[in-house]
Structure formats: structure tokens, C-alpha cells
Design a protein around this motif. Structure first.
Motif, PDB file in Angstrom:
ATOM      1  N   MET A  36       0.825  -1.282  -0.161  1.00 26.47           N
ATOM      2  CA  MET A  36       0.008   0.072  -0.107  1.00 26.47           C
ATOM      3  C   MET A  36       0.688   1.437  -0.062  1.00 26.47           C
ATOM      4  O   MET A  36       0.636   2.315  -0.706  1.00 26.47           O
ATOM      5  CB  MET A  36      -1.021  -0.064   1.317  1.00 26.47           C
ATOM      6  CG  MET A  36      -1.807   1.245   1.478  1.00 26.47           C
ATOM      7  SD  MET A  36      -1.138   2.229   2.572  1.00 26.47           S
ATOM      8  CE  MET A  36      -1.023   1.431   4.206  1.00 26.47           C
TER       9      MET A  36
ATOM     10  N   PHE B 142       2.540   1.504  -3.409  1.00 27.66           N
ATOM     11  CA  PHE B 142       1.615   2.118  -4.663  1.00 27.66           C
ATOM     12  C   PHE B 142       1.305   3.583  -4.157  1.00 27.66           C
ATOM     13  O   PHE B 142       1.120   4.276  -5.423  1.00 27.66           O
ATOM     14  CB  PHE B 142       0.449   1.191  -4.519  1.00 27.66           C
ATOM     15  CG  PHE B 142       0.601  -0.083  -4.761  1.00 27.66           C
ATOM     16  CD1 PHE B 142       1.585  -0.762  -5.470  1.00 27.66           C
ATOM     17  CD2 PHE B 142      -0.495  -1.191  -4.260  1.00 27.66           C
ATOM     18  CE1 PHE B 142       1.843  -2.014  -5.723  1.00 27.66           C
ATOM     19  CE2 PHE B 142      -0.118  -2.395  -4.457  1.00 27.66           C
ATOM     20  CZ  PHE B 142       0.990  -2.904  -5.099  1.00 27.66           C
ATOM     21  N   ALA B 143       1.146   4.005  -3.113  1.00 28.45           N
ATOM     22  CA  ALA B 143       0.562   5.385  -2.653  1.00 28.45           C
ATOM     23  C   ALA B 143       1.986   6.418  -3.119  1.00 28.45           C
ATOM     24  O   ALA B 143       1.693   7.281  -3.732  1.00 28.45           O
ATOM     25  CB  ALA B 143       0.732   5.472  -1.155  1.00 28.45           C
TER      26      ALA B 143
ATOM     27  N   ALA C 288       1.745   6.491  -6.934  1.00 23.58           N
ATOM     28  CA  ALA C 288       0.672   7.264  -7.419  1.00 23.58           C
ATOM     29  C   ALA C 288       0.772   8.706  -7.347  1.00 23.58           C
ATOM     30  O   ALA C 288       0.322   9.658  -7.840  1.00 23.58           O
ATOM     31  CB  ALA C 288      -0.944   6.770  -6.605  1.00 23.58           C
TER      32      ALA C 288
ATOM     33  N   THR D  73       4.318   6.200   5.499  1.00 31.43           N
ATOM     34  CA  THR D  73       3.680   6.589   4.096  1.00 31.43           C
ATOM     35  C   THR D  73       3.668   8.181   3.587  1.00 31.43           C
ATOM     36  O   THR D  73       4.166   8.128   2.384  1.00 31.43           O
ATOM     37  CB  THR D  73       2.199   6.271   3.915  1.00 31.43           C
ATOM     38  OG1 THR D  73       1.918   4.733   4.653  1.00 31.43           O
ATOM     39  CG2 THR D  73       1.317   6.484   2.742  1.00 31.43           C
TER      40      THR D  73
ATOM     41  N   GLU E 151      -6.166   4.547   4.634  1.00 35.45           N
ATOM     42  CA  GLU E 151      -6.557   4.799   3.413  1.00 35.45           C
ATOM     43  C   GLU E 151      -5.959   6.087   2.799  1.00 35.45           C
ATOM     44  O   GLU E 151      -5.646   6.985   3.725  1.00 35.45           O
ATOM     45  CB  GLU E 151      -8.194   5.065   3.621  1.00 35.45           C
ATOM     46  CG  GLU E 151      -8.719   5.265   2.162  1.00 35.45           C
ATOM     47  CD  GLU E 151     -10.378   5.312   2.357  1.00 35.45           C
ATOM     48  OE1 GLU E 151     -10.983   4.794   1.342  1.00 35.45           O
ATOM     49  OE2 GLU E 151     -10.801   5.685   3.212  1.00 35.45           O
TER      50      GLU E 151
ATOM     51  N   LYS F 243      -8.530   5.656  -4.533  1.00 40.51           N
ATOM     52  CA  LYS F 243      -8.247   5.414  -3.062  1.00 40.51           C
ATOM     53  C   LYS F 243      -7.617   4.058  -2.968  1.00 40.51           C
ATOM     54  O   LYS F 243      -8.015   3.160  -3.660  1.00 40.51           O
ATOM     55  CB  LYS F 243      -9.641   5.306  -2.283  1.00 40.51           C
ATOM     56  CG  LYS F 243     -10.402   6.486  -2.405  1.00 40.51           C
ATOM     57  CD  LYS F 243     -11.861   6.223  -1.769  1.00 40.51           C
ATOM     58  CE  LYS F 243     -12.696   7.603  -1.680  1.00 40.51           C
ATOM     59  NZ  LYS F 243     -13.856   7.373  -1.152  1.00 40.51           N
ATOM     60  N   ILE F 244      -6.375   3.920  -2.030  1.00 38.21           N
ATOM     61  CA  ILE F 244      -5.652   2.867  -1.932  1.00 38.21           C
ATOM     62  C   ILE F 244      -5.879   2.374  -0.388  1.00 38.21           C
ATOM     63  O   ILE F 244      -5.380   3.312   0.383  1.00 38.21           O
ATOM     64  CB  ILE F 244      -4.123   3.227  -2.309  1.00 38.21           C
ATOM     65  CG1 ILE F 244      -3.967   3.497  -3.540  1.00 38.21           C
ATOM     66  CG2 ILE F 244      -3.300   1.795  -1.981  1.00 38.21           C
ATOM     67  CD1 ILE F 244      -2.792   3.882  -4.081  1.00 38.21           C
ATOM     68  N   ARG F 245      -6.359   1.326  -0.102  1.00 35.67           N
ATOM     69  CA  ARG F 245      -6.601   1.034   1.442  1.00 35.67           C
ATOM     70  C   ARG F 245      -6.173  -0.344   1.635  1.00 35.67           C
ATOM     71  O   ARG F 245      -6.093  -1.090   0.739  1.00 35.67           O
ATOM     72  CB  ARG F 245      -8.114   1.169   1.503  1.00 35.67           C
ATOM     73  CG  ARG F 245      -8.498   0.774   2.745  1.00 35.67           C
ATOM     74  CD  ARG F 245     -10.254   0.861   3.056  1.00 35.67           C
ATOM     75  NE  ARG F 245     -10.428   0.371   4.480  1.00 35.67           N
ATOM     76  CZ  ARG F 245     -11.138   1.119   5.353  1.00 35.67           C
ATOM     77  NH1 ARG F 245     -11.451   2.337   5.021  1.00 35.67           N
ATOM     78  NH2 ARG F 245     -11.524   0.404   6.322  1.00 35.67           N
ATOM     79  N   HIS F 246      -5.912  -0.350   2.774  1.00 41.00           N
ATOM     80  CA  HIS F 246      -5.245  -1.577   3.566  1.00 41.00           C
ATOM     81  C   HIS F 246      -5.894  -1.816   4.828  1.00 41.00           C
ATOM     82  O   HIS F 246      -6.061  -0.932   5.669  1.00 41.00           O
ATOM     83  CB  HIS F 246      -3.725  -1.591   3.605  1.00 41.00           C
ATOM     84  CG  HIS F 246      -3.204  -2.771   4.218  1.00 41.00           C
ATOM     85  ND1 HIS F 246      -2.967  -3.095   5.816  1.00 41.00           N
ATOM     86  CD2 HIS F 246      -3.057  -4.102   3.581  1.00 41.00           C
ATOM     87  CE1 HIS F 246      -2.511  -4.186   5.836  1.00 41.00           C
ATOM     88  NE2 HIS F 246      -2.673  -4.924   4.693  1.00 41.00           N
TER      89      HIS F 246
END
Length: 267
Positions: free
Chosen positions: A136, A139-140, A143, A171, A219, A230-233
């Protein structure tokens, strides 16, 4: 036959510590040589975690446990005010620290890195050991190169001691490495309730939710013209962190110096 890695666990009676003890006892490449928990009493570590006796009695004192056990690695999931001293103690005894506790300052990390290098041992401080959470974060960061307007919302139980979480901070750091500071929102905006826009980090905001019944979620929301991403774990069980802990225990035997962030040891 491959030599077993000797592992000590501090915070062994805690919720994460118990999972680590189970991991070590059930992994054929690892050997539990010490378990530390100041208030657990002289109980067998295997019995403590529901696996039956293993022959290792939980100790109240980390220093004596390390001195007597000849451990290779110390895994620490304690609390911020204890983890720093535990890390220093481990390094003094030549034991490689793997720390899942957050709250270290950049200065402390640099100091501990120097101590690890002087002893010729590896170490790791990781805000999160979940493989999904690390992905996550990656990827964030990717992005944010294309959608620089971003906010982070992290959710934890109401007993968590720090805010924002170490995962949220990590993050944000990864995003800031590839995204120039950009002050988001209306420049004329005014908070009518202080803090309602969240914590400020390099132009974007981090929001911390603390509620009973919540385990651990994060998120990362990106906004662009006519779209959002939206990237969520979501983590549902502490056992989900254990594959990452297993990787860390084995990898820390192969390098020198203290690494901050599990993503740096992922293949």
C-alpha cells in the motif's frame, strides 16, 4: 543442517509479543532462547501462548535474559518509551534488534544505526510488518507522482498511544520522497474547529481516527480533475504481521547497520 537463529522476544506477554513467540516456536529455522515480560511471572513461554511447555521461562529483565541466552536476534513489540532503551541494550550485547514499536526520532535512529555498524550487526525498525501494508505504501508513493493532491486517513483502536500511526508517517515520508511540497486546499480556508483539517505534512493532511472495535486500517486518497483514487489496506488479525516478522528475523542476519522501514528488505 542449517544453524538455527536464536531469538529473544521482549514484550512477550503482550498481544503482538504472544504472536511472535508462537511464530518462533513453530518456525523450523528459529529457536526461542528467551522471552521477556516484566509482569508475566515465571511462566513457561509456550504455556503463556497456549502451545504447551517449551522449556523457556519468561524473564522479567531484558539485560539478564540477553546475557544468559546468547541470542542472535531480539524482537521487540513493546511501547515507545521502552523500545529505545531495549534497542540500545540489545546492541550492547551484540544482539540484532528488530523493532515493531514506533516513536523513534530521526536522531535516535541515526544513533542506533551507528551503534549497529560499530558492533558489525544488522537491525531493523519497521512501523509495519504487514506485506499488504508495505505494498500500500509503495503504491501510494507511485500514485503521488501523477496525482499529487493526497490525504491519509488511518484508523486504530482507542488505546493506541501515538498519533498519527507509524505506518501513516512512513507512508507520508515515502510520498514526500517523490512529490514536491504542495500546499493543498483553498488558501483562504479557516478551521472553525482547531485540528479539523488534520495534521500537516509537506502540504497534505493526515487524519487519525481512534475508536473501540477498530483494529488497523489506512486509506490514502488522491484527487484529480474529475476523479479520485483510493488505496486502502485493512488488517484484521495480528497474525497477519508474522510472515513479515519471519522475513525480518532471517534477513537481519545478512547485513550491517540499522534499517528503517520493512520495504528496504523486501525482495
Amino acid at each position: 543442517m542449517t544453524q538455527l537463529i536464536k531469538v529473544a522476544v521482549t514484550g512477550a506477554s503482550g498481544r503482538m509479543g504472544r504472536e511472535v513467540v508462537k511464530l518462533v516456536l513453530e518456525d523450523e529455522q528459529l529457536e526461542l532462547v528467551a522471552a521477556v515480560a516484566p509482569t508475566a511471572g515465571p511462566v513457561d513461554a509456550g504455556t503463556l501462548v497456549g502451545l504447551g511447555p517449551c522449556g523457556i521461562t519468561v524473564s522479567p529483565d531484558l539485560e539478564s535474559a540477553l546475557r544468559e541466552s546468547n541470542a542472535d536476534v531480539l524482537v521487540d513489540f513493546t511501547v515507545p518509551h521502552a523500545a529505545y532503551n531495549n534497542t540500545r541494550t540489545a546492541i550492547e550485547y551484540g544482539v540484532r534488534p528488530i523493532i515493531g514499536t514506533t516513536g523513534f526520532t530521526p536522531e535516535q535512529i541515526e544513533e542506533l544505526n551507528g551503534q549497529c555498524k560499530s558492533r558489525g550487526i544488522g537491525g531493523l525498525i519497521a512501523p509495519n510488518f504487514s506485506i499488504g501494508a508495505i505494498l500500500m505504501m509503495k503504491f501510494a508513493a507511485e500514485a503521488s507522482k501523477y496525482l499529487p493532491h493526497v490525504e491519509i486517513i488511518e484508523y486504530h483502536g482507542d488505546q493506541k498511544l501515538d498519533a498519527p500511526s507509524g505506518t501513516a508517517v512512513k507512508t507520508a515520508e515515502l510520498i514526500s520522497e517523490v512529490r514536491e511540497e504542495l500546499r493543498q486546499g483553498n488558501p483562504q480556508e479557516k478551521e472553525t474547529i482547531e485540528g479539523s483539517r488534520g495534521g500537516y505534512y509537506d502540504g497534505f493532511r493526515i487524519h487519525s481516527v481512534r475508536l473501540p472495535g477498530v483494529f488497523a486500517q489506512q486509506e490514502v486518497i488522491f484527487g484529480g480533475f474529475g476523479q479520485t483514487l483510493k488505496i486502502r489496506h485493512d488488517s484484521y488479525d495480528r497474525a497477519g504481521y508474522m510472515p513479515g516478522v519471519s522475513v525480518a528475523v532471517k534477513k537481519v542476519m545478512t547485513y550491517t547497520g540499522l534499517i528503517y522501514g520493512f520495504e528496504h528488505i523486501m525482495d
